[in-house]
Every structure is written in structure tokens, then in C-alpha cells.
Motif scaffolding. Structure first.
Motif, PDB file in Angstrom:
ATOM      1  N   GLY A  94      30.137 -30.072  43.988  1.00 16.44           N
ATOM      2  CA  GLY A  94      28.994 -29.436  42.275  1.00 16.44           C
ATOM      3  C   GLY A  94      27.795 -28.311  43.289  1.00 16.44           C
ATOM      4  N   SER A  95      27.330 -28.822  44.480  1.00 15.12           N
ATOM      5  CA  SER A  95      25.092 -27.829  44.423  1.00 15.12           C
ATOM      6  C   SER A  95      25.855 -26.736  44.071  1.00 15.12           C
ATOM      7  CB  SER A  95      25.531 -28.251  45.792  1.00 15.12           C
ATOM      8  OG  SER A  95      25.922 -29.794  46.730  1.00 15.12           O
ATOM      9  N   ARG A  96      24.759 -25.865  43.561  1.00 19.51           N
ATOM     10  CA  ARG A  96      24.734 -24.569  43.194  1.00 19.51           C
ATOM     11  C   ARG A  96      23.547 -24.193  43.775  1.00 19.51           C
ATOM     12  NH1 ARG A  96      27.124 -23.716  38.251  1.00 19.51           N
ATOM     13  NH2 ARG A  96      26.510 -22.198  38.286  1.00 19.51           N
ATOM     14  N   TYR A  97      23.325 -22.872  43.847  1.00 22.83           N
ATOM     15  CA  TYR A  97      22.208 -22.009  44.239  1.00 22.83           C
ATOM     16  C   TYR A  97      22.116 -20.799  43.238  1.00 22.83           C
ATOM     17  CZ  TYR A  97      19.425 -18.862  46.819  1.00 22.83           C
ATOM     18  OH  TYR A  97      18.010 -17.479  47.813  1.00 22.83           O
ATOM     19  N   LEU A  98      21.027 -20.960  42.661  1.00 20.06           N
ATOM     20  CA  LEU A  98      20.685 -18.971  41.189  1.00 20.06           C
ATOM     21  C   LEU A  98      19.397 -18.653  41.915  1.00 20.06           C
ATOM     22  CD1 LEU A  98      20.506 -22.221  38.500  1.00 20.06           C
ATOM     23  CD2 LEU A  98      23.447 -20.870  39.728  1.00 20.06           C
ATOM     24  N   GLN A  99      20.128 -17.163  41.459  1.00 19.81           N
ATOM     25  CA  GLN A  99      18.695 -16.369  42.209  1.00 19.81           C
ATOM     26  C   GLN A  99      17.861 -15.667  41.124  1.00 19.81           C
ATOM     27  OE1 GLN A  99      18.405 -14.878  46.182  1.00 19.81           O
ATOM     28  NE2 GLN A  99      18.048 -12.619  45.592  1.00 19.81           N
ATOM     29  N   LEU A 100      17.338 -15.715  40.551  1.00 18.96           N
ATOM     30  CA  LEU A 100      16.728 -14.530  39.484  1.00 18.96           C
ATOM     31  C   LEU A 100      16.914 -12.839  40.080  1.00 18.96           C
ATOM     32  CD1 LEU A 100      15.664 -14.533  36.682  1.00 18.96           C
ATOM     33  CD2 LEU A 100      12.604 -14.242  38.534  1.00 18.96           C
ATOM     34  N   GLU A 101      17.235 -12.168  38.989  1.00 23.44           N
ATOM     35  CA  GLU A 101      18.049 -11.417  39.718  1.00 23.44           C
ATOM     36  C   GLU A 101      16.848  -9.623  39.299  1.00 23.44           C
ATOM     37  OE1 GLU A 101      20.708 -10.049  40.933  1.00 23.44           O
ATOM     38  OE2 GLU A 101      20.977 -12.469  40.840  1.00 23.44           O
ATOM     39  N   ALA A 102      15.775 -10.140  38.324  1.00 22.89           N
ATOM     40  CA  ALA A 102      14.749  -9.065  38.037  1.00 22.89           C
ATOM     41  C   ALA A 102      13.041  -9.753  37.753  1.00 22.89           C
ATOM     42  CB  ALA A 102      15.701  -8.529  36.395  1.00 22.89           C
ATOM     43  N   ASP A 103      13.061  -9.138  37.456  1.00 20.79           N
ATOM     44  CA  ASP A 103      11.263  -9.610  37.285  1.00 20.79           C
ATOM     45  C   ASP A 103      11.133  -9.969  35.854  1.00 20.79           C
ATOM     46  OD1 ASP A 103      10.324  -8.702  39.772  1.00 20.79           O
ATOM     47  OD2 ASP A 103       8.877  -7.231  39.179  1.00 20.79           O
ATOM     48  N   ARG A 104      10.507 -11.167  35.777  1.00 17.62           N
ATOM     49  CA  ARG A 104      10.357 -11.646  34.067  1.00 17.62           C
ATOM     50  C   ARG A 104       9.065 -11.847  34.243  1.00 17.62           C
ATOM     51  NH1 ARG A 104      14.588 -14.824  32.668  1.00 17.62           N
ATOM     52  NH2 ARG A 104      16.871 -13.184  33.092  1.00 17.62           N
ATOM     53  N   THR A 105       8.658 -11.455  33.232  1.00 19.04           N
ATOM     54  CA  THR A 105       6.865 -11.294  32.531  1.00 19.04           C
ATOM     55  C   THR A 105       6.950 -12.918  31.880  1.00 19.04           C
ATOM     56  OG1 THR A 105       6.677  -9.297  32.193  1.00 19.04           O
ATOM     57  CG2 THR A 105       4.989  -9.798  31.097  1.00 19.04           C
ATOM     58  N   LEU A 106       5.342 -13.841  31.919  1.00 19.88           N
ATOM     59  CA  LEU A 106       5.104 -14.797  30.925  1.00 19.88           C
ATOM     60  C   LEU A 106       3.754 -14.057  30.282  1.00 19.88           C
ATOM     61  CD1 LEU A 106       5.328 -17.003  34.092  1.00 19.88           C
ATOM     62  CD2 LEU A 106       7.287 -16.265  32.734  1.00 19.88           C
ATOM     63  N   ASP A 107       4.222 -14.477  29.018  1.00 18.58           N
ATOM     64  CA  ASP A 107       3.324 -14.420  28.421  1.00 18.58           C
ATOM     65  C   ASP A 107       3.364 -15.754  27.434  1.00 18.58           C
ATOM     66  OD1 ASP A 107       1.239 -13.317  26.409  1.00 18.58           O
ATOM     67  OD2 ASP A 107       2.540 -11.522  26.236  1.00 18.58           O
ATOM     68  N   GLY A 108       2.835 -16.941  27.451  1.00 19.46           N
ATOM     69  CA  GLY A 108       2.447 -17.491  26.656  1.00 19.46           C
ATOM     70  C   GLY A 108       2.917 -18.772  26.711  1.00 19.46           C
TER      71      GLY A 108
END
Length: 455
Positions: free
Chosen positions: A30-44
């Protein structure tokens, strides 16, 4: 300046440990690997980056790790952390550029271990910004390793450490760091009977009005680890040339430690006796609450490490903190450094998957970057390759402008071979690869245990 001597003291106040009912044969499928596909802006407030829901047939331990890159858009603070069923279970991986004259994108690392199930278990990676805007770069990941070992121990700091102000004068390479020069943050009883122990430590540090190079390491049974067994983490905490808060993270693989060994996460400072000067580091800093130390022992079938041929670990591995290899030059040091823009292998080994193994294996690379005060700057990346092909995403750190490339930072990359990307039976060549682009006279990476893997 008069130094306040800090004796070794265990600051841990919370721990979790358990042994599974059956010896682990490999991480659960059941182990999983996930990866962010695009930049994400953080604001708050917190922003959800990655998530997965596991269907756990029984209660079991889960090891969690995230590696990625924060980049500033304003004079802000950024933080990444992991939750399980909405509850934070990792350290806060904080980078703070507020007040910094050299705001650079910076690697982050978050780890945790939790016993969860049976039933659905929701795991998520979050990030937030304060005081301005920041970006989490594409490629940030989340590894979810179910039943990683027969015995899992997690230690965490419930409160920030006291102010740490060490005396490391007269501590040359080859000499142990004295008690006046270090403090134990966390200690974990690995509970191993035989075989290897894997250890991971992660958190963040922040500076007072006295800047310098904060340094963390992993000790085994109260002694410094040799360079082929563990990494050191250094970050210059210095508003004029680096950051005022920064992630720090370390890893270790002890192939055959004594039974019932203890592993310590230790805070110190970069000794300035050598290679720099015969004085003590002025750093005065704190370790933030929530720092983690995780040990894994027993039942692991695929465990190994990748080193570099450029360093003689046996002759130069004990009571040493510096093992740099140059990965690029603008022509200033052509006799010792390759040209900028080339891949340089900083750690290499073979991971062999035995018959009947499900091929789920965790890979982790860590190193630290050292530039020169005369370097205009650029970008340094760390990547993983299996059988010559890149896996996961590169972790990047920018340096500069003049004269700020001299500030040291720690960088890490990781990958979990799982699901359709689980490794087939047989042996696989694994590499940790560094690359530098930009303008550097001589840019170096440290090769103390640059690569390890476990199942």
C-alpha cells in the motif's frame, strides 16, 4: 565574546515505538509516492499540496518523508509539514527570509512516523507562508512507506531548545567534538537485535543576534558517526548573507551496530579550527519545537548505501566533519574541478531486489553545499538516478549574489519506488548526482553518506 558552555542534555519529551507482530519482509504494497506537478504559490494559511488515502487492513507503522524546494516571492517565511487524518505528524520545515539580504530558494525536508489503521488513513503534505508570498516548486514529493521495519521509533521535541552557544575552539579534524561543543537534542532506543539501523533527523533552527554556522549530526551510542555512516547538516544563520531560520536534516545507516543501540540527534556548530581558523564559531541559535528523530530496525531485506570513490572513508572518516568534492568551476580551478553544467556522481551503489520481494524501496540523498565568497552565484541541484534514468525530481538550492555564495546550506532529494514503479528482481545501479550552473570559481558538495536506501 564569552561563551556559555552547554553540556550534553537530552531535550526529548515525547516518543513512540512499537514492534510489528510479524517480522517485516518488505514494505507493504500500500506504500505510495506522490509528486507535485506544478509550482504552488503560498500566501497566508495552509495550502494542501499532495494527499492520499490508504486502506489499511490492520494497524501498522507508516514512515513519511517529503523533500522539496521553497522559493521566496517576498520577504516571507515558508513552512512545509505532513499530516495524518488532519493531525500534524512531522517536523515543521521552515525557511525564513525576513530580514535576509540574500534570499535564495532553499531545500526543505519533513519526516515523521505514525502507527495508524485499520481502515482508511488520510495522509497529506501542506505548506504555508507568513509575512509575504513564497512558492513551493514543482517536484516536491511525499513518500508514504507502510510497515518499513519490524521496529519503528519516533522521538520529537515538544518545545524549542534553549539558546545554544557552544565552544568548539581547538577542535581540528580528527578530534572528537567535546561535550562543551555539543548538546543532545533527541535520543532513540533503536531496539535492534542484529542487522542494520536506519536513522533520520529533521527540523529547523533559528538565530539570535549572534550569527554563524549551526550544525547537526547523528551519534551512535554517544559517539560521532564515521562519514560513511551518517551525514552532518550545516546552515549559516545570518541575515546579511543567508537566512534567519532554515531547515536542517540528517540521515544515517549503521550496517551492523551493537544490539540495543541508541541513536542521538546532536546539535553543535561548524568547528572553525580547521579548515578555517583557530577560533570558535560565534553561532548562537535555537532548534525549533517539533524536530524529529526516527529509527528503523529489523525485518528490512533491501538496505544499502552509496558512497563516492573520490573520498577515502576508512582513512578520513572518524571524528571528521568535512568531505567535500568539487562539482564545478568557471575555469578558476580546472585541475581539481569539472566545468560547470556537468553531472557529477557524489554517491553510487547497487540495490539488489531478492526473489519474492515486492520491489518497494525508499531512496534518500543528502549533502551540503559550499561555495566561495568570490562566486557570483547560481544554482546547485541534487538528483537520483536508477539504472541511468532520473527518478523523482531534482532538489535545487540557489546561491549568491556576491559575496553570499560562501554560506553553507543542506540539500536533499528522495524517491520511493512503489506501485507500478516498484523495482523488479535483480540488482539496480543507484546514483546521487550533483550539478552546478551559473558562475562559481569552485562549488563543492559534501560526500558524507550521500545516499542510502531501505525497504
Amino acid at each position: 565574546m564569552t561563551k556559555r558552555l552547554v553540556v550534553a542534555a537530552v531535550l526529548a519529551v515525547a516518543a513512540l515505538a512499537a514492534t510489528t507482530w510479524q517480522p517485516a519482509q518488505a514494505a507493504a504494497p500500500g506504500s505510495r509516492y506522490l509528486q507535485l506537478e506544478a509550482d504552488r504559490t503560498l500566501d497566508g494559511g495552509p495550502r494542501l499540496l499532495l494527499e492520499a488515502t490508504l486502506d489499511m487492513p490492520r494497524a501498522a507503522w507508516i514512515y513519511l518523508q517529503s523533500d522539496g524546494v521553497h522559493a521566496p516571492l517576498d520577504a516571507a517565511q515558508a513552512n512545509a509539514f505532513i499530516t495524518v487524518d488532519g493531525r500534524p505528524v512531522s517536523n515543521d520545515s521552515i525557511i525564513d527570509w525576513r530580514g535576509s539580504r540574500a534570499p535564495n530558494q532553499h531545500a526543505f525536508n519533513a519526516i515523521g512516523a505514525v502507527r495508524a489503521g485499520p481502515g482508511p488513513v488520510h495522509v497529506a503534505l501542506h505548506a504555508r507562508a507568513a509575512g509575504g508570498k513564497a512558492v513551493v516548486k514543482a517536484g516536491a514529493n511525499l513518500s508514504i512507506l507502510v510497515e518499513p521495519a519490524a521496529r519503528v521509533v519516533e522521538m520529537r521535541m515538544e518545545d524549542a531548545s534553549p539558546w545554544l552557544d557552544f565552544d568548539t575552539r581547538d577542535t581540528p579534524e580528527g578530534t572528537p567534538i567535546p561535550e562543551r561543543g555539543r548538546s543532545t537534542l533527541l535520543s532513540a532506543a533503536a531496539g535492534n537485535s542484529s542487522g542494520p539501523v536506519v536513522a533520520m533527523g529533521s527540523g529547523h533552527s533559528y538565530v539570535s543576534q549572534s550569527p554563524g554556522d549551526a550544525m547537526w549530526g547523528l551519534f551512535l551510542n554517544g559517539r560521532e558517526s564515521p562519514l560513511d555512516s551518517a551525514t552532518w547538516s550545516i546552515n549559516d544563520l545570518f541575515a546579511l548573507g543567508a537566512e534567519v531560520q532554515a531547515p536542517m536534516f540528517v540521515q544515517a545507516l549503521y550496517p551492523d551496530p551493537p544490539a540495543n543501540s541508541d541513536v542521538q540527534l546532536v546539535a553543535t556548530e561548524s568547528p572553525y579550527y580547521r579548515p578555517m581558523m583557530a577560533s570558535t564559531n560565534a553561532a548562537r541559535y535555537r532548534v525549533g519545537r517539533g524536530a524529529r528523530l526516527v529509527t528503523l530496525a529489523g525485518g528490512m531485506r533491501v538496505v544499502g548505501r552509496g558512497l563516492t570513490r573520490k573520498h577515502d572513508y576508512q582513512a578520513n572518516g572518524h571524528h571528521r566533519r568535512y568531505a567535500y568534492t568539487c562539482i564545478g568551476t568557471n575555469g578558476f580551478r580546472p585541475e581539481k574541478c569539472p566545468p560547470l553544467g556537468r553531472d557529477v556522481v557524489v554517491g553510487k551503489g547497487r540495490a539488489c531486489i531478492p526473489q519474492g520481494h515486492n520491489g518497494v524501496v525508499m531512496f534518500s540523498a543528502k549533502t551540503r553545499i559550499q561555495g566561495d565568497e568570490n562566486d557570483p552565484g547560481g544554482t546547485v541541484s541534487l538528483r537520483l538516478r536508477i539504472n541511468g534514468k532520473e527518478v523523482g525530481a531534482a532538489s535545487e538550492q540557489t546561491l549568491g549574489p556576491l559575496p553570499h555564495s560562501v554560506s553553507t546550506r543542506t540539500i536533499g532529494a528522495s524517491y520511493l519506488a512503489a506501485g507500478k514503479r516498484a523495482l523488479p528482481e535483480g540488482c539496480h545501479d543507484v546514483e546521487a548526482v550533483g550539478r552546478a550552473t551559473g558562475d562559481f570559481r569552485n562549488i563543492s558538495l559534501n560526500v558524507d553518506l550521500p545516499l542510502l536506501w531501505f525497504d
